[in-house]
Design an enzyme around this catalytic site. Sequence first.
Site, short mmCIF file in Angstrom:
data_model
loop_
_atom_site.label_atom_id
_atom_site.label_comp_id
_atom_site.label_asym_id
_atom_site.label_seq_id
_atom_site.Cartn_x
_atom_site.Cartn_y
_atom_site.Cartn_z
N GLN A 179 20.06 2.97 -20.67
CA GLN A 179 19.20 3.09 -21.63
C GLN A 179 19.58 2.20 -22.87
OE1 GLN A 179 15.99 4.21 -20.79
NE2 GLN A 179 15.29 3.11 -22.87
N ASP A 182 17.88 -2.73 -13.53
CA ASP A 182 16.97 -3.31 -14.74
C ASP A 182 16.95 -4.95 -14.71
OD1 ASP A 182 15.70 -1.56 -16.26
OD2 ASP A 182 17.56 -0.95 -17.37
N LYS A 202 11.67 8.59 -16.57
CA LYS A 202 11.91 8.01 -15.39
C LYS A 202 12.78 9.14 -14.41
CE LYS A 202 13.03 3.88 -18.28
NZ LYS A 202 14.05 3.14 -19.08
#
Length: 290
Positions: free
Chosen positions: A104, A127, A60
């Site tokens: 994460q 997200d 990422k």
Amino acid sequence: MEVMTEVMAKAINGKEVALRVRGELKAECERLKDEKALTPGLAVVLVGEDHASRVYVRNKTRACEEVGISSFQHILSGEVKQEKLLELVSGLNARDDVHGILVQLPLPGHINAGSVLEAISPEKDVDGFHPFNVGRLVSGSPLFEPCTPRGIMELLDSAAIEISGKDAVVVGRSNIVGKPMAFMLLHRHATVTICHSRTTDLPAKVNSADIVVAAVGRAEFIKGEWIREGAVVVDVGMNRTPEGRLVGDVEFEGASKRASYITTVPGGVGPMTVAMLLKNTVEAAKRSCA
Ligand code: NDP
């Protein structure tokens, strides 16, 4: 004499579509820099030593750099106290150069993942996991759509696949893939069935679908013969076989003989997830100065 024809599905190429999206985002970042002196920024928070998570975070970060997004990595020990993590998130919420925050998952067991996700400012929740953004998605006015299902919608659109009026079956009901996927298909006027581990007669449910999205997390679990002739098959799964091969949740060989379109693993949904994270970050940056 009867002639047997074996129709192979067209592969939907996620790598290619993701490259195109990343190219567009790169141009957009250059424009934002020139016209508004704005560089989109993404903060990525990683807790602990999980190898797969480290690889995801590295990918990422690299993808951000390629398109011109600033990335800020925060790697914390697996023993970090929840309060420390919440403090970090709160600091990132306040920063003007951070437009997106990603924590994460999975987090270590002593940390309440729900509390951490809720601490992220909804305007920076790239997200799309904050309850505010889940509510916005369900009510049909999304702010951030979760990256994997958003990427799948882009893949379907890239192949000009008709969604309205179609029967869609989503296998899997996780908060990050199955559920948001189902709502996104519903908002595009598909008739959606969500299947899970207690679903009875899964083969028949899958066989009823014009569009199948498989997000189960079990190697080649959806059998080729379950797929209806001409169906569109999207395989989200990423599973390692004992021999180390990366395979999806769908038995590709059999399914590709019946489907009209199918995504591959690798090279299908995976590259789109990262591309959509970048897109959500650039959109967050643009909203921040709107
Ligand atoms: P989860 O483990 O959170 O969810 C799996 C779902 O599959 C659950 O809803 C579960 O049902 C259902 N399920 C399990 N067994 C069966 C069964 N026998 N029959 C029917 N349904 C079943 O996984 P995720 O949604 O997070 O991920 C799914 C897959 O997608 C994984 O392989 C993951 O690695 C991959 N993935 C790929 C991404 C990408 O970018 N390509 C991104 C995210 C995930 P129940 O709820 O009843 O337990």
